[in-house]
Design a protein around this motif. Structure first.
Motif: not given
Length: 154
Positions: A43-68
């Motif tokens: 519910d936290k990582a599969s909706r559009a809000d998680f991919f929004s450029t305005q969602n700084k926390d999610a953007a950081q998490k996306r970068e962390e996941l990609a780096a992992q």
């Protein structure tokens, strides 16, 4: 790979892996979306809000996941398990591509190639969106039209 959602990145990735393995080149796919789904609550990582450029926390998490995932890819290459690794993620920002290149440059013998998947045929994009909504766990339990709208806003 580089490209917007529903432009064929994963399709191309899977076909490349199949072909290269058939040809005798040890190849493996490293998909950030699949890793995200395993690591984070649906519910936290599969909706559009998680991919929004305005969602700084999610953007950081996306970068962390990609780096992992990229570290897993490098580890696989480093341990001699394969010859070609495909990093399947959108990689649409210059910052992401730069960080991937800089990280890869620290590894002996690792060469990078970015393949961009561009599709401007609206019929193909719409068909890809429908297929992704139908098959992806990200949209499980969502109404079709709501899911397509969600995917388009990513």
């Amino acid at each position: 790979l580089v490209g917007l959602p529903a432009r064929g990145k994963s399709y191309i990735s899977h076909r490349l892996v199949n072909y290269l393995n058939w040809f005798g080149v040890r190849c493996k796919l490293f998909n950030v979306g699949a890793y995200r789904r395993k690591q984070l609550a649906e519910d936290k990582a599969s909706r559009a809000d998680f991919f929004s450029t305005q969602n700084k926390d999610a953007a950081q998490k996306r970068e962390e996941l990609a780096a992992q995932v990229f570290e897993q890819l490098l580890e696989w290459l480093r341990n001699g398990k394969g010859n070609v690794a495909i990093f399947d993620a959108t990689n649409t920002t210059r910052e992401r591509r730069k960080s991937v290149l800089l990280r890869a440059a620290k590894e002996a013998g690792v060469e990078m190639v970015f393949v961009e998947s561009i599709c401007t045929d609206e019929k193909v994009v719409e068909a890809n969106l429908a297929e992704k909504v139908r098959l992806s766990p990200d949209f499980k339990g969502m109404d079709f039209h709501t899911a397509v709208k969600d995917l388009k806003t990513r």
